[in-house]
Structures are given as C-alpha cells and as structure tokens.
Design a protein around this motif. Structure first.
Motif, mmCIF file in Angstrom:
data_model
loop_
_atom_site.group_PDB
_atom_site.id
_atom_site.type_symbol
_atom_site.label_atom_id
_atom_site.label_comp_id
_atom_site.label_asym_id
_atom_site.label_seq_id
_atom_site.Cartn_x
_atom_site.Cartn_y
_atom_site.Cartn_z
ATOM 1 N N MET A 1 -124.372 -72.193 87.198
ATOM 2 C CA MET A 1 -123.845 -73.152 88.178
ATOM 3 C C MET A 1 -123.383 -74.400 87.426
ATOM 4 S SD MET A 1 -124.594 -72.048 91.506
ATOM 5 C CE MET A 1 -124.920 -73.497 92.490
ATOM 6 N N VAL A 2 -122.113 -74.753 87.599
ATOM 7 C CA VAL A 2 -121.568 -75.979 87.014
ATOM 8 C C VAL A 2 -121.333 -76.964 88.152
ATOM 9 C CG1 VAL A 2 -119.627 -77.011 85.773
ATOM 10 C CG2 VAL A 2 -120.515 -74.779 85.057
ATOM 11 N N ASN B 1 -113.557 -75.478 78.594
ATOM 12 C CA ASN B 1 -114.632 -75.179 77.640
ATOM 13 C C ASN B 1 -115.934 -74.867 78.367
ATOM 14 O OD1 ASN B 1 -113.210 -75.385 75.237
ATOM 15 N ND2 ASN B 1 -113.523 -77.597 75.070
ATOM 16 N N THR B 2 -116.218 -75.635 79.403
ATOM 17 C CA THR B 2 -117.443 -75.419 80.169
ATOM 18 C C THR B 2 -117.416 -74.057 80.855
ATOM 19 O OG1 THR B 2 -117.703 -77.797 80.547
ATOM 20 C CG2 THR B 2 -118.897 -76.322 82.027
ATOM 21 N N VAL B 3 -116.267 -73.719 81.440
ATOM 22 C CA VAL B 3 -116.127 -72.423 82.115
ATOM 23 C C VAL B 3 -116.305 -71.277 81.121
ATOM 24 C CG1 VAL B 3 -114.460 -70.896 83.260
ATOM 25 C CG2 VAL B 3 -114.732 -73.256 84.037
ATOM 26 N N ARG B 4 -115.644 -71.372 79.970
ATOM 27 C CA ARG B 4 -115.771 -70.299 78.956
ATOM 28 C C ARG B 4 -117.220 -70.149 78.504
ATOM 29 N NH1 ARG B 4 -111.628 -73.190 76.192
ATOM 30 N NH2 ARG B 4 -109.562 -72.625 76.992
ATOM 31 N N LYS C 1 -115.374 -63.272 88.213
ATOM 32 C CA LYS C 1 -115.281 -63.831 89.570
ATOM 33 C C LYS C 1 -115.903 -65.227 89.586
ATOM 34 C CE LYS C 1 -115.872 -61.371 93.228
ATOM 35 N NZ LYS C 1 -116.457 -60.502 94.291
ATOM 36 N N ILE C 2 -115.101 -66.204 89.995
ATOM 37 C CA ILE C 2 -115.538 -67.601 90.008
ATOM 38 C C ILE C 2 -115.442 -68.139 91.435
ATOM 39 C CG2 ILE C 2 -115.097 -69.930 89.110
ATOM 40 C CD1 ILE C 2 -113.779 -68.601 86.667
ATOM 41 N N LEU C 3 -116.489 -68.821 91.879
ATOM 42 C CA LEU C 3 -116.491 -69.451 93.201
ATOM 43 C C LEU C 3 -116.434 -70.962 93.032
ATOM 44 C CD1 LEU C 3 -116.882 -69.446 96.318
ATOM 45 C CD2 LEU C 3 -119.364 -69.478 95.886
#
Length: 387
Positions: free
Chosen positions: A78-79, A113-116, A3-5
């Motif tokens: 948190m990105v 890449n950052t998300v993974r 789950k990504i917000l």
C-alpha cells in the motif's frame, strides 16, 4: 499484467495517476475507486498487486483503509498519497505497514520508482510463498495409518505452542519431517529452522558449533563466530541425534533452556537468545540416563511433549501411498514419466522386513524405477528389491 488500484476522491488526481502509469508501462492494468469504502470493497473482491491510497477522503480515510486492507490482504503493498498537511499521518501509516508514501502533486520520477519497488516487493513475496510451498512439499508426511494420523494430530496441537518436543524413533523413520512440520505450522515459521546433527560433529567441536566462539578460544579460532543457537534466534533449533551429545555440551544446552542465555566458547559475556528447541533421538534416553551418558534434568526439559515415530514395519498400510509418492518425486527429479507399480508388486513390498524404514523404501523404489520395466511387476521386486 500488474493490477494497480488507485483510491482517490479527487478525480483530477486520479486522472493524472492513471495517465502516468498507463504511459509508463502498458502491462499496468489500472483500476479506480472514488473513496475509501469503494476502494476497500474492490480490495476484498479483486487481487491487486499494488494499491495507491489517498489519506484524506470522505466516508473512510486512508488510515482506516490501510488497517482494514492489511487484515484482508496483508501481502498487498500500500502506497499512501499525502497532502502537505498529512506528512505526520503519512509517516504513521508506514508504522502500520504502508510500503511508502508520495506527496501531492505527485513527482513523476518519485511515483514511478515507488511503484516499481512496490511491485518488485510483491513479486518477491509471491516467489517466497511458492518456494515455501516447494520446501513444505519436501517435508510432507505421507500416509493415513492410525499412528501417522495420531502424529499429525499432535503436531497440529503442539505447533502453535512454545512447548519443547522430543521426537523418538529408529533411524530412517522421518523424525526430521516432524521437526519441519512443527516449525512450519508455528508462529516462528517466518524465522529460521536451524538443524544440528549432534552425531556428525566431533565432541570437541560441538560446543563451538552450538554456542559459537571468540577469536583465540582454541587453536583454529581465528575470528569470532556465532553458533547455531544465535542463528536460530526467534526461530527453532532442531537438535537431531541429541543422545550422541557430550555431557559437557548437554550442561550448556540445559542452561540455554533454563535461562534463554548462551555463552560463546572463550567468552565471558552472556548472549540472550529466543529459541524453541525440538530434539530427536534414535536412542532410549532412559537407558542412557541409567548408564550415566545423558542428563536426567535435560531429558525432562526436552521431553515436555513426546512424539514417537513408528518404524515402517508398524505402518505397512502406508506403503502403497509412500511408493506412489516416491515414484512421482523420482520421476519429477529425473524428468521421466511416472512408473506404475502393479498390485502384486505393492503387496510384495508390504511383506518385506524394512529394517532401514522409509529411507530404505525410498532407495528400493528408485532402484526398481531404474532397473524395472515400464510397469514395476512382482518379478521386478523379486529380482531387484532383495536385500
């Protein structure tokens, strides 16, 4: 399903991010918030695996969202999403605990890449928590007798302090459980708990084991080696059976406690260490002091808090709970159905003289499970639990 917000006030940027993530992986469940206030509310009420958050937004900016989110759900990566003029702020958010930042417009490969990586980190955090719960289960204190409840109360009071603790009691009573509970409930829980069995290390090697050595310090010292005190830096060192430690090693432990400094064997340079010391013994240290085998000044340094673990014969009311606990644990380890102990079998076990304490009871329960019937009876106990 991860789950990504996405918290972003520009609808066009939100659409791009949703499209990229949805096309990349159909297991990503993407949620949206149009500003910081709405995003923080969603974080409070949902369990997200990752949050992508813009820095410049109305109502509440990304830095505020990050600071509040870390208070509520510190484990969520948190990105931060930064415009070209926000780079200094983006770097500042890393110091505040952000996992990473990406620039607008988002580069496809950099974003994915950052998300993974962030999701991998979240998974590791979850796995570590599960592992820690399993480890904690191994050191659970079983029983509700007055003496055990008193020990649990003392652990809860003492664990959060830096006070040194001396745990006393006969062999097999579970002194190491107290040490593990003190560490796991302390502020040092995320750092190592290093255990040293002082009775198992030859007297000529104990100093090297505790404080390390430099190459050439003695015949077998072929390279520099750090000791247990260094390994436990910022954590806890558990000196089990400290009553068996040599007087020479005792003097060095005393210095480590007084000055928070150690010196490797054969070295001249001091090394600063930040270690909480928990010690245990099955000996009467006051008798050892009177007979010249233990330093009185070290005793007083160690025994800021004294916790006495009683023998099993003094807490017979806990035997039913301990038997159930060991029966379940052994069944789990062996992949078998949990065997039930009859009331008469339990009563007979409560009447035994447990000179080997908890350790002996555990062995007897395992023997009864292997050799006894589908329900452990009084007859099984008479036949197989005898000394």
């Amino acid at each position: 399903m991860s789950k990504i917000l996405i918290i972003e006030d520009e609808a066009s940027i939100r659409r791009v991010l949703v499209k990229i993530l949805s096309e990349e992986n159909d297991t990503y469940q993407v949620d949206e918030a149009e500003d910081g206030v709405a995003g923080l509310e969603k974080i409070k009420n949902n369990d997200y695996d990752l949050v992508l958050c813009d820095i410049k937004m109305p109502k509440m900016d990304g830095v505020e969202v990050l600071e509040e989110a870390k208070k509520i759900k510190p484990e969520i990566p948190m990105v931060m999403i930064s415009g070209h003029g926000d780079m200094e702020t983006a770097i500042h958010t890393m110091r505040l605990g952000a996992f990473d930042y990406i620039s607008k417009p988002p580069d496809l490969n950099r974003l994915l890449n950052t998300v993974r990586n962030a999701l991998d980190k979240k998974q590791l955090v979850v796995e570590n928590k599960i592992l820690k719960k399993k480890v904690s289960k191994n050191y659970e204190m079983i029983g509700e007798s007055e003496s055990i409840n008193h020990i649990k109360m003392m652990i809860d009071k003492v664990a959060q302090t830096e006070a040194r603790v001396l745990i006393t009691g006969p062999n097999g009573t579970g002194k190491e459980l107290v040490a593990h509970q003190l560490h796991e409930k302390s502020e040092r829980a995320n750092f190592p708990l290093v255990e040293v069995n002082c009775a198992a290390i030859p007297s000529e090697l104990i100093e090297s084991e505790l404080f390390g050595h430099v190459k050439g310090a003695f015949t077998s010292a072929v390279k520099d080696r750090a000791g247990k005190f260094e390994a436990a830096d910022k954590g806890t060192i558990f000196l089990d059976e400290i009553g068996d430690m040599s007087l020479s090693a005792q003097a060095k432990v005393l210095r480590a406690l007084q000055e928070s400094m150690i010196t490797r064997v054969g070295a001249e340079k001091d090394i600063k260490v930040d270690v909480r010391v928990v010690a245990a013994t099955n000996k009467d240290l006051k008798t050892e002091i009177a007979e010249g085998r233990f330093r009185e000044d070290l005793y007083h340094r160690l025994a800021v808090i004294l916790i006495k673990v009683p023998p099993l014969n003094e807490r017979r009311d806990d035997i039913p709970a301990l038997v159930r606990h060991f029966a379940e644990k052994i069944a789990s380890e062996q992949g078998n159905v949990v065997k039930v102990f009859s009331a008469q079998a339990i009563k007979l076990l409560q009447e035994y003289d447990w000179t080997g304490n908890i350790r002996e009871l555990r062995n007897v329960v395992e023997r009864l499970i292997i050799l006894g019937g589908s329900e452990i009876s009084e007859t099984d106990v008479t036949m197989f639990a005898s000394k």
